[in-house]
Motif scaffolding. Structure first.
Motif, mmCIF file in Angstrom:
data_model
loop_
_atom_site.group_PDB
_atom_site.id
_atom_site.type_symbol
_atom_site.label_atom_id
_atom_site.label_comp_id
_atom_site.label_asym_id
_atom_site.label_seq_id
_atom_site.Cartn_x
_atom_site.Cartn_y
_atom_site.Cartn_z
ATOM 1 N N LYS A 1 87.516 8.529 20.872
ATOM 2 C CA LYS A 1 88.901 8.759 21.266
ATOM 3 C C LYS A 1 89.820 7.786 20.535
ATOM 4 N N LEU A 2 91.023 8.276 20.181
ATOM 5 C CA LEU A 2 92.086 7.471 19.597
ATOM 6 C C LEU A 2 93.322 7.597 20.470
ATOM 7 N N LEU B 1 98.628 10.764 20.581
ATOM 8 C CA LEU B 1 99.723 10.046 19.936
ATOM 9 C C LEU B 1 100.928 10.080 20.855
ATOM 10 N N THR B 2 101.631 8.942 20.977
ATOM 11 C CA THR B 2 102.872 8.935 21.751
ATOM 12 C C THR B 2 103.978 8.311 20.914
ATOM 13 N N ILE B 3 105.201 8.771 21.163
ATOM 14 C CA ILE B 3 106.366 8.275 20.420
ATOM 15 C C ILE B 3 107.614 8.575 21.252
ATOM 16 N N GLY B 4 108.640 7.739 21.146
ATOM 17 C CA GLY B 4 109.905 8.014 21.817
ATOM 18 C C GLY B 4 110.779 8.916 20.964
ATOM 19 N N ASP B 5 111.588 9.756 21.601
ATOM 20 C CA ASP B 5 112.406 10.689 20.820
ATOM 21 C C ASP B 5 113.503 9.998 20.026
ATOM 22 N N LEU C 1 102.473 13.689 10.898
ATOM 23 C CA LEU C 1 101.049 13.479 11.123
ATOM 24 C C LEU C 1 100.477 14.576 12.011
ATOM 25 N N SER C 2 101.216 14.963 13.037
ATOM 26 C CA SER C 2 100.766 16.031 13.931
ATOM 27 C C SER C 2 100.573 17.341 13.166
ATOM 28 N N ARG C 3 101.495 17.647 12.252
ATOM 29 C CA ARG C 3 101.362 18.869 11.455
ATOM 30 C C ARG C 3 100.150 18.795 10.527
ATOM 31 N N HIS D 1 94.713 17.706 18.896
ATOM 32 C CA HIS D 1 95.299 16.424 19.281
ATOM 33 C C HIS D 1 96.470 16.695 20.222
ATOM 34 N N ARG D 2 96.980 15.602 20.803
ATOM 35 C CA ARG D 2 98.165 15.705 21.667
ATOM 36 C C ARG D 2 99.219 14.718 21.171
ATOM 37 N N LEU D 3 100.427 15.206 20.974
ATOM 38 C CA LEU D 3 101.569 14.361 20.628
ATOM 39 C C LEU D 3 102.531 14.389 21.806
ATOM 40 N N HIS D 4 102.671 13.251 22.485
ATOM 41 C CA HIS D 4 103.562 13.137 23.636
ATOM 42 C C HIS D 4 104.846 12.435 23.207
#
Length: 242
Positions: A136-137, A193-197, A208-210, A219-222
């Motif tokens: 897991k990452l 992966l998480t990031i603020g808008d 990266l998600s693409r 994967h999950r991008l939150h």
């Protein structure tokens, strides 16, 4: 909660290295600190405490390591080729000293890699190139291209570029990754992966998600509200995603 301090001389790095271990059992979590963080950073900022319930229940065991940013990517007194060479030596320390220590102390089959900000980059770069070693990452607020300029963040190699840099930047090497063995193991990893808008790295995270989606890597991008590039947000994220 079990807490253990460890220190030894690394011949690969030619210096003493320190780390902290929290918890007694469960999935092993390798944690990379932020740019200015030390091995005790996540304890100090309260991120370890946010995971206390899982640590006390024997679900997780955390290994907080040094990041060596001042000797690698932010080592402005070194030539860029030396910065990436030093980072390669740091990764050899992780692969050949830290991971075997973790396996010796804990036989759990699951190893999770986590980091915030620069630590997220270090975690992702390691996992994407050695996916067979991890399950897991979990990467918070990462920039996955250290040559990218955005806001006050500069190219950490000052325009210098070589194969080592290419193969360590996830958004550089992933488009050309064609090794089916490596891709198949990437597809078996739980990637969060998480990031603020409002974070300066949001476009890089979406790119990266693409790339991952194009390679068939689930994967999950939150995306969180606001900048979310701070300790308070990371403390809230940790129990949700680690």
């Amino acid at each position: 909660m079990n807490r253990e301090y460890l220190r030894w001389y690394s011949r690969r790095l030619e210096r003493d290295m320190e780390l902290l271990v929290f918890g007694h059992a469960g999935a092993k979590v390798l944690m990379f600190p932020t740019r200015d963080g030390r091995f005790w950073q996540y304890e100090q900022m309260g991120l370890v405490a946010s995971l206390a319930e899982k640590l006390n229940a024997g679900q997780l065991q955390i290994y907080c390591i040094e990041g060596l940013a001042g000797e690698t990517f932010y080592g402005s007194g070194r030539h860029p080729s030396e910065r990436i060479r030093r980072h390669r030596a740091f990764e050899e320390y992780i692969l050949n000293e830290v991971l075997p220590l973790m396996a010796q102390k804990n036989s759990h089959e699951c190893t999770i890699v986590h980091g915030c900000s620069l630590g997220a980059f270090q975690a992702a770069s390691l996992v994407f190139r050695h996916p067979h070693l991890f399950r897991k990452l979990v990467a918070f607020s990462g920039r996955y291209d250290l040559t990218m300029r955005v806001e006050s963040f500069v190219d950490l190699f000052d325009g210098y570029y070589d194969d080592d840099i290419y193969f360590h930047m996830p958004t550089h090497f992933l488009p050309g990754l064609a090794c089916e063995w490596q891709l198949e193991r990437l597809r078996q990893i739980d990637i969060v992966l998480t990031i603020g808008d409002a974070d300066p790295f949001i476009d890089n995270n979406r790119y990266l998600s693409r790339l991952l989606a194009d390679k068939g890597v689930d994967h999950r991008l939150h995306v969180w509200d606001g900048r979310a590039h701070r300790a308070g947000a990371w403390r809230k994220m940790a129990p949700l995603y680690i």
